[in-house]
Design a protein around this motif. Sequence first.
Motif, PDB file in Angstrom:
ATOM      1  N   LEU A   1       0.831  -1.203   0.000  1.00 52.94           N
ATOM      2  CA  LEU A   1       0.000   0.000   0.000  1.00 52.94           C
ATOM      3  C   LEU A   1       0.866   1.254   0.000  1.00 52.94           C
ATOM      4  CD1 LEU A   1      -2.830  -1.045   2.491  1.00 52.94           C
ATOM      5  CD2 LEU A   1      -2.941  -0.934  -0.005  1.00 52.94           C
ATOM      6  N   GLY A   2       1.994   1.207   0.702  1.00 52.04           N
ATOM      7  CA  GLY A   2       2.924   2.328   0.651  1.00 52.04           C
ATOM      8  C   GLY A   2       3.495   2.524  -0.740  1.00 52.04           C
ATOM      9  N   ALA A   3       3.855   1.412  -1.377  1.00 56.24           N
ATOM     10  CA  ALA A   3       4.401   1.490  -2.726  1.00 56.24           C
ATOM     11  C   ALA A   3       3.394   2.065  -3.711  1.00 56.24           C
ATOM     12  CB  ALA A   3       4.856   0.109  -3.184  1.00 56.24           C
ATOM     13  N   LEU A   4       2.115   1.809  -3.465  1.00 56.60           N
ATOM     14  CA  LEU A   4       1.054   2.314  -4.342  1.00 56.60           C
ATOM     15  C   LEU A   4       0.661   3.745  -4.012  1.00 56.60           C
ATOM     16  CD1 LEU A   4      -1.245  -0.858  -4.415  1.00 56.60           C
ATOM     17  CD2 LEU A   4       0.264  -0.038  -6.238  1.00 56.60           C
ATOM     18  N   GLY A   5       1.223   4.302  -2.947  1.00 57.81           N
ATOM     19  CA  GLY A   5       0.886   5.664  -2.556  1.00 57.81           C
ATOM     20  C   GLY A   5      -0.327   5.782  -1.672  1.00 57.81           C
ATOM     21  N   ALA A   6      -0.873   4.652  -1.240  1.00 56.54           N
ATOM     22  CA  ALA A   6      -2.064   4.684  -0.394  1.00 56.54           C
ATOM     23  C   ALA A   6      -1.725   4.981   1.062  1.00 56.54           C
ATOM     24  CB  ALA A   6      -2.810   3.352  -0.494  1.00 56.54           C
ATOM     25  N   LEU A   7      -0.473   4.753   1.471  1.00 52.41           N
ATOM     26  CA  LEU A   7       0.008   5.121   2.800  1.00 52.41           C
ATOM     27  C   LEU A   7       1.167   6.088   2.620  1.00 52.41           C
ATOM     28  CD1 LEU A   7       0.050   1.716   4.764  1.00 52.41           C
ATOM     29  CD2 LEU A   7      -1.634   3.550   4.934  1.00 52.41           C
ATOM     30  N   PRO A   8       1.210   7.153   3.423  1.00 51.87           N
ATOM     31  CA  PRO A   8       2.231   8.187   3.202  1.00 51.87           C
ATOM     32  C   PRO A   8       3.614   7.785   3.709  1.00 51.87           C
ATOM     33  CG  PRO A   8       0.882   8.731   5.116  1.00 51.87           C
ATOM     34  CD  PRO A   8       0.262   7.505   4.497  1.00 51.87           C
ATOM     35  N   ASP A   9       4.609   8.467   3.140  1.00 49.99           N
ATOM     36  CA  ASP A   9       5.998   8.405   3.623  1.00 49.99           C
ATOM     37  C   ASP A   9       6.640   7.030   3.507  1.00 49.99           C
ATOM     38  OD1 ASP A   9       5.757  11.123   4.413  1.00 49.99           O
ATOM     39  OD2 ASP A   9       4.813  10.506   6.279  1.00 49.99           O
ATOM     40  N   TRP A  10       6.216   6.237   2.529  1.00 45.82           N
ATOM     41  CA  TRP A  10       6.823   4.910   2.325  1.00 45.82           C
ATOM     42  C   TRP A  10       8.331   5.072   2.120  1.00 45.82           C
ATOM     43  CZ3 TRP A  10       8.013   2.558  -2.829  1.00 45.82           C
ATOM     44  CH2 TRP A  10       8.384   1.199  -2.730  1.00 45.82           C
ATOM     45  N   PRO A  11       9.172   4.315   2.857  1.00 45.17           N
ATOM     46  CA  PRO A  11      10.628   4.499   2.752  1.00 45.17           C
ATOM     47  C   PRO A  11      11.243   3.984   1.461  1.00 45.17           C
ATOM     48  CG  PRO A  11      10.004   3.471   4.844  1.00 45.17           C
ATOM     49  CD  PRO A  11       8.811   3.405   3.946  1.00 45.17           C
ATOM     50  N   GLY A  12      10.522   3.164   0.719  1.00 44.78           N
ATOM     51  CA  GLY A  12      11.035   2.666  -0.542  1.00 44.78           C
ATOM     52  C   GLY A  12      11.274   1.168  -0.537  1.00 44.78           C
ATOM     53  N   ALA A  13      11.473   0.633  -1.739  1.00 47.33           N
ATOM     54  CA  ALA A  13      11.554  -0.817  -1.915  1.00 47.33           C
ATOM     55  C   ALA A  13      12.835  -1.425  -1.365  1.00 47.33           C
ATOM     56  CB  ALA A  13      11.415  -1.155  -3.397  1.00 47.33           C
ATOM     57  N   GLU A  14      13.871  -0.621  -1.165  1.00 48.54           N
ATOM     58  CA  GLU A  14      15.123  -1.186  -0.661  1.00 48.54           C
ATOM     59  C   GLU A  14      14.950  -1.745   0.750  1.00 48.54           C
ATOM     60  OE1 GLU A  14      19.781   0.069   0.165  1.00 48.54           O
ATOM     61  OE2 GLU A  14      18.491   1.347  -1.063  1.00 48.54           O
ATOM     62  N   THR A  15      14.186  -1.027   1.578  1.00 49.98           N
ATOM     63  CA  THR A  15      13.977  -1.478   2.959  1.00 49.98           C
ATOM     64  C   THR A  15      12.591  -2.057   3.201  1.00 49.98           C
ATOM     65  OG1 THR A  15      13.283   0.745   3.627  1.00 49.98           O
ATOM     66  CG2 THR A  15      15.624   0.189   3.874  1.00 49.98           C
ATOM     67  N   HIS A  16      11.577  -1.586   2.458  1.00 51.81           N
ATOM     68  CA  HIS A  16      10.190  -1.978   2.705  1.00 51.81           C
ATOM     69  C   HIS A  16       9.499  -2.404   1.404  1.00 51.81           C
ATOM     70  CE1 HIS A  16      11.101   0.194   6.396  1.00 51.81           C
ATOM     71  NE2 HIS A  16       9.981  -0.266   6.934  1.00 51.81           N
ATOM     72  N   PRO A  17      10.018  -3.428   0.733  1.00 54.11           N
ATOM     73  CA  PRO A  17       9.353  -3.879  -0.493  1.00 54.11           C
ATOM     74  C   PRO A  17       8.062  -4.626  -0.160  1.00 54.11           C
ATOM     75  CG  PRO A  17      11.075  -5.405   0.107  1.00 54.11           C
ATOM     76  CD  PRO A  17      11.167  -4.267   1.085  1.00 54.11           C
ATOM     77  N   PRO A  18       7.141  -4.717  -1.109  1.00 58.38           N
ATOM     78  CA  PRO A  18       5.979  -5.585  -0.901  1.00 58.38           C
ATOM     79  C   PRO A  18       6.427  -7.008  -0.578  1.00 58.38           C
ATOM     80  CG  PRO A  18       5.630  -4.180  -2.810  1.00 58.38           C
ATOM     81  CD  PRO A  18       7.060  -3.981  -2.384  1.00 58.38           C
ATOM     82  N   GLN A  19       5.731  -7.648   0.334  1.00 60.21           N
ATOM     83  CA  GLN A  19       6.101  -9.002   0.752  1.00 60.21           C
ATOM     84  C   GLN A  19       5.835  -9.995  -0.381  1.00 60.21           C
ATOM     85  OE1 GLN A  19       3.848 -10.527   4.052  1.00 60.21           O
ATOM     86  NE2 GLN A  19       4.940 -12.479   4.106  1.00 60.21           N
ATOM     87  N   PRO A  20       6.824 -10.779  -0.781  1.00 55.94           N
ATOM     88  CA  PRO A  20       6.630 -11.775  -1.848  1.00 55.94           C
ATOM     89  C   PRO A  20       5.989 -13.049  -1.286  1.00 55.94           C
ATOM     90  CG  PRO A  20       8.914 -11.804  -1.158  1.00 55.94           C
ATOM     91  CD  PRO A  20       8.241 -10.713  -0.352  1.00 55.94           C
TER      92      PRO A  20
END
Length: 349
Positions: free
Chosen positions: A280-299
Amino acid sequence: MSNLLAGITASAVPTDRLTVNVLSVRDTGVPVVFVHGNVSSSLFWQPAMLALPASYRPLAVDLRGFGDTEPLPVDATRGVRDYADDVAGVLDALSLGPVHLVGWSMGAGVALQLLRDRPSLVRTVTLVAPVSPYGFGGTRGTEGELIDEAGACSGGGGGNADFVAALAAGDRSADTPLSPRQVLRSFYVKPPFVPEHEDIFVESMLSTRTGDDHYPGDSVPSPGWPGLAAGGRGVLNTMAPNHFRLDDLHEITPKPPIRWLRGDADQIVSDASMFDLANLGALGALPDWPGAETHPPQPMIAQTRAVLDRYAAAGGTYDEIVIADAGHSPHIEKPAEFSAALREILAKG
């Protein structure tokens, strides 16, 4: 009006842990035990139970806090073991011996935990849209590396407050996107499919107890994004990765056959889940997502496959069946395909 389909009966089974509501069809045959997922109950399994041949004895349990089972609080620090031990208690109370286990979503995690802890009780395991063996949220990579040791990005704080309120209020309408009926239509199945027994399934969802001890559970603040981490009580925390982890499944003996069934359009358990805070952070639905390097969507799918591949490499067997044009509930959406696949794996045990 009864929520039981013709041919289904319910009984209260006392165990050494709690009293469990169990649905059944007949008292003879090889036992097949169905375990439901989150925000549901045994009622979702009724069509699949009725479709089994007379040589099998279908039973479906209500987990604590769902359906008509005694609503004892859930200790999430044990992962899903409160649930798995409750199911094992039913098997012991009814002297069922080795059984076929069928688990859906969170219930598939319960089935795997029971297999992990008491493998001699299990003939085969069928996983239906299973939660990742590394839990729900808060991990990265196929090996389930924790984003944070405290379970940040997972747990009870991830529950939607409006959905929880609708459950608590007994909302049966389709008036808002977060009513149980609309969540069922939007996420449990692939739209625009509407289940034949939708009213029963909504009642099943509404049987969910809410609060810190049940759904969604408690939460604690976290200094890292998104500002919350898993608590120690309630449903969602049982699947937090700091409480629930099954990466040693390959070490058990014996290793019964496992069949993994999933819909190709699942939005809940997915490598891009609409319920994963990182996605949801990656999609912009939650603010201030730190990015895929540390917080990628769970595979989630890749993680399950990695754990089952190790299981197979250590001498077990599994297969993966993807059911086309189905979402999170292929047993409801594609009953004929589901039943055929289930009968095949049952025949191996």
